[in-house]
Design a protein around this motif. Structure first.
Motif, PDB file in Angstrom:
ATOM      1  N   TRP A  20       0.842  -1.203   0.000  1.00  0.00           N
ATOM      2  CA  TRP A  20       0.000   0.000   0.000  1.00  0.00           C
ATOM      3  C   TRP A  20       0.874   1.248   0.000  1.00  0.00           C
ATOM      4  CZ3 TRP A  20      -5.315  -0.077  -0.270  1.00  0.00           C
ATOM      5  CH2 TRP A  20      -5.913  -1.340  -0.121  1.00  0.00           C
ATOM      6  N   ILE A  21       0.360   2.284  -0.615  1.00  0.00           N
ATOM      7  CA  ILE A  21       1.012   3.591  -0.584  1.00  0.00           C
ATOM      8  C   ILE A  21       0.190   4.475   0.347  1.00  0.00           C
ATOM      9  CG2 ILE A  21       1.620   5.638  -1.927  1.00  0.00           C
ATOM     10  CD1 ILE A  21       1.837   3.704  -4.365  1.00  0.00           C
ATOM     11  N   VAL A  22       0.804   4.941   1.420  1.00  0.00           N
ATOM     12  CA  VAL A  22       0.102   5.824   2.358  1.00  0.00           C
ATOM     13  C   VAL A  22       0.035   7.208   1.719  1.00  0.00           C
ATOM     14  CG1 VAL A  22       0.135   6.865   4.651  1.00  0.00           C
ATOM     15  CG2 VAL A  22       0.789   4.466   4.358  1.00  0.00           C
ATOM     16  N   ILE A  23      -1.191   7.683   1.524  1.00  0.00           N
ATOM     17  CA  ILE A  23      -1.421   8.955   0.845  1.00  0.00           C
ATOM     18  C   ILE A  23      -1.364  10.123   1.823  1.00  0.00           C
ATOM     19  CG2 ILE A  23      -3.054  10.284  -0.554  1.00  0.00           C
ATOM     20  CD1 ILE A  23      -4.297   7.542  -1.366  1.00  0.00           C
ATOM     21  N   ARG A  24      -2.064   9.967   2.950  1.00  0.00           N
ATOM     22  CA  ARG A  24      -2.129  11.034   3.950  1.00  0.00           C
ATOM     23  C   ARG A  24      -2.122  10.425   5.340  1.00  0.00           C
ATOM     24  NH1 ARG A  24      -6.830  12.017   0.928  1.00  0.00           N
ATOM     25  NH2 ARG A  24      -6.502  13.503  -0.727  1.00  0.00           N
ATOM     26  N   GLU A  25      -1.610  11.215   6.291  1.00  0.00           N
ATOM     27  CA  GLU A  25      -1.664  10.838   7.698  1.00  0.00           C
ATOM     28  C   GLU A  25      -2.325  11.980   8.462  1.00  0.00           C
ATOM     29  OE1 GLU A  25       1.900   8.793   9.367  1.00  0.00           O
ATOM     30  OE2 GLU A  25       2.766   9.444   7.450  1.00  0.00           O
ATOM     31  N   ASN A  26      -3.031  11.614   9.528  1.00  0.00           N
ATOM     32  CA  ASN A  26      -3.762  12.606  10.322  1.00  0.00           C
ATOM     33  C   ASN A  26      -4.526  13.555   9.410  1.00  0.00           C
ATOM     34  OD1 ASN A  26      -2.840  11.613  12.850  1.00  0.00           O
ATOM     35  ND2 ASN A  26      -0.866  12.543  12.383  1.00  0.00           N
ATOM     36  N   GLY A  35     -17.989  24.084  10.525  1.00  0.00           N
ATOM     37  CA  GLY A  35     -16.589  23.917  10.917  1.00  0.00           C
ATOM     38  C   GLY A  35     -16.277  22.636  11.664  1.00  0.00           C
ATOM     39  N   LEU A  36     -17.256  21.780  11.895  1.00  0.00           N
ATOM     40  CA  LEU A  36     -17.000  20.502  12.566  1.00  0.00           C
ATOM     41  C   LEU A  36     -16.092  19.653  11.685  1.00  0.00           C
ATOM     42  CD1 LEU A  36     -17.666  18.675  15.002  1.00  0.00           C
ATOM     43  CD2 LEU A  36     -19.578  17.785  13.658  1.00  0.00           C
ATOM     44  N   ALA A  37     -15.000  19.167  12.280  1.00  0.00           N
ATOM     45  CA  ALA A  37     -14.043  18.370  11.518  1.00  0.00           C
ATOM     46  C   ALA A  37     -13.604  17.166  12.336  1.00  0.00           C
ATOM     47  CB  ALA A  37     -12.829  19.215  11.143  1.00  0.00           C
ATOM     48  N   MET A  38     -13.104  16.166  11.650  1.00  0.00           N
ATOM     49  CA  MET A  38     -12.550  14.987  12.303  1.00  0.00           C
ATOM     50  C   MET A  38     -11.228  14.653  11.624  1.00  0.00           C
ATOM     51  SD  MET A  38     -14.980  11.938  10.697  1.00  0.00           S
ATOM     52  CE  MET A  38     -15.467  11.554  12.309  1.00  0.00           C
ATOM     53  N   PHE A  39     -10.410  13.906  12.343  1.00  0.00           N
ATOM     54  CA  PHE A  39      -9.130  13.465  11.801  1.00  0.00           C
ATOM     55  C   PHE A  39      -9.177  11.963  11.580  1.00  0.00           C
ATOM     56  CE2 PHE A  39      -7.996  17.493  13.617  1.00  0.00           C
ATOM     57  CZ  PHE A  39      -7.024  17.988  12.758  1.00  0.00           C
ATOM     58  N   ILE A  40      -8.686  11.545  10.439  1.00  0.00           N
ATOM     59  CA  ILE A  40      -8.582  10.134  10.106  1.00  0.00           C
ATOM     60  C   ILE A  40      -7.102   9.774  10.164  1.00  0.00           C
ATOM     61  CG2 ILE A  40      -8.948   8.411   8.298  1.00  0.00           C
ATOM     62  CD1 ILE A  40     -11.303  10.277   7.383  1.00  0.00           C
ATOM     63  N   ASP A  41      -6.777   8.671  10.833  1.00  0.00           N
ATOM     64  CA  ASP A  41      -5.373   8.321  11.059  1.00  0.00           C
ATOM     65  C   ASP A  41      -4.559   8.280   9.775  1.00  0.00           C
ATOM     66  OD1 ASP A  41      -5.614   8.218  13.811  1.00  0.00           O
ATOM     67  OD2 ASP A  41      -6.150   6.103  13.812  1.00  0.00           O
ATOM     68  N   MET A  42      -5.059   7.578   8.764  1.00  0.00           N
ATOM     69  CA  MET A  42      -4.323   7.548   7.498  1.00  0.00           C
ATOM     70  C   MET A  42      -5.210   7.057   6.374  1.00  0.00           C
ATOM     71  SD  MET A  42      -1.680   4.344   8.108  1.00  0.00           S
ATOM     72  CE  MET A  42      -1.394   4.744   9.822  1.00  0.00           C
ATOM     73  N   THR A  43      -4.837   7.447   5.167  1.00  0.00           N
ATOM     74  CA  THR A  43      -5.471   6.916   3.971  1.00  0.00           C
ATOM     75  C   THR A  43      -4.372   6.288   3.128  1.00  0.00           C
ATOM     76  OG1 THR A  43      -5.282   9.011   2.759  1.00  0.00           O
ATOM     77  CG2 THR A  43      -7.337   8.625   3.958  1.00  0.00           C
ATOM     78  N   ALA A  44      -4.750   5.269   2.372  1.00  0.00           N
ATOM     79  CA  ALA A  44      -3.768   4.548   1.557  1.00  0.00           C
ATOM     80  C   ALA A  44      -4.428   4.056   0.285  1.00  0.00           C
ATOM     81  CB  ALA A  44      -3.183   3.371   2.346  1.00  0.00           C
TER      82      ALA A  44
END
Length: 140
Positions: A20-26, A35-44
């Motif tokens: 897998w290639i990790v695209i984004r972290e946090n 303005g409500l937002a959440m963080f996702i650990d990573m996308t791949a």
């Protein structure tokens, strides 16, 4: 930005070993106009293998190392469901997974009540061995 789970880098390494290639972290996802937002650990993204080519995943990593395991399951379930709901609306190409250590899978996720919730809520799991930084099972 929230703190990384203690196994964040372990899961990242395991995904990379699995092609897998990790695209984004946090990854910050704005979920509404107020303005409500959440963080996702990573996308791949998987670009190599035929059966997973072009597949995109979002991963929530949980160590289950704090408080009681059952309390941690409640928190992980809520976070997983909210993450999946947000991505279904904003980025439907991503499949959301909950990454958990093998020990947690063997001790907690094999309990009948937990198994029923995993099935009921269609929780997709990545089970990994922290000591080897390897994925041992994908539960779709």
């Amino acid at each position: 930005m929230p703190a990384k789970d203690i196994f964040h880098d372990t899961v990242k390494a395991a995904l990379q070993k699995d092609g897998w290639i990790v695209i984004r972290e946090n990854f910050r996802v704005q979920v509404d106009e107020e303005g409500l937002a959440m963080f996702i650990d990573m996308t791949a993204e998987k670009l190599i293998s035929v059966e997973k080519e072009g597949r995109k995943i979002a991963v929530e990593v949980k160590s289950f190392q704090d408080r009681s395991d059952f309390y941690q399951f409640h928190a992980a379930l809520g976070q997983f469901l909210n993450c999946r709901s947000a991505l279904r609306e904003l980025m439907p190409e991503f499949i959301v997974y909950l990454a958990i250590p093998l020990e947690t899978y063997d001790e907690l996720f094999r309990l009948r009540f937990i198994q029923r919730r995993v099935e009921e809520y269609d929780i997709k799991l990545i089970i990994f061995r922290p000591d080897l930084e390897e994925i041992v099972l994908w539960r779709d």
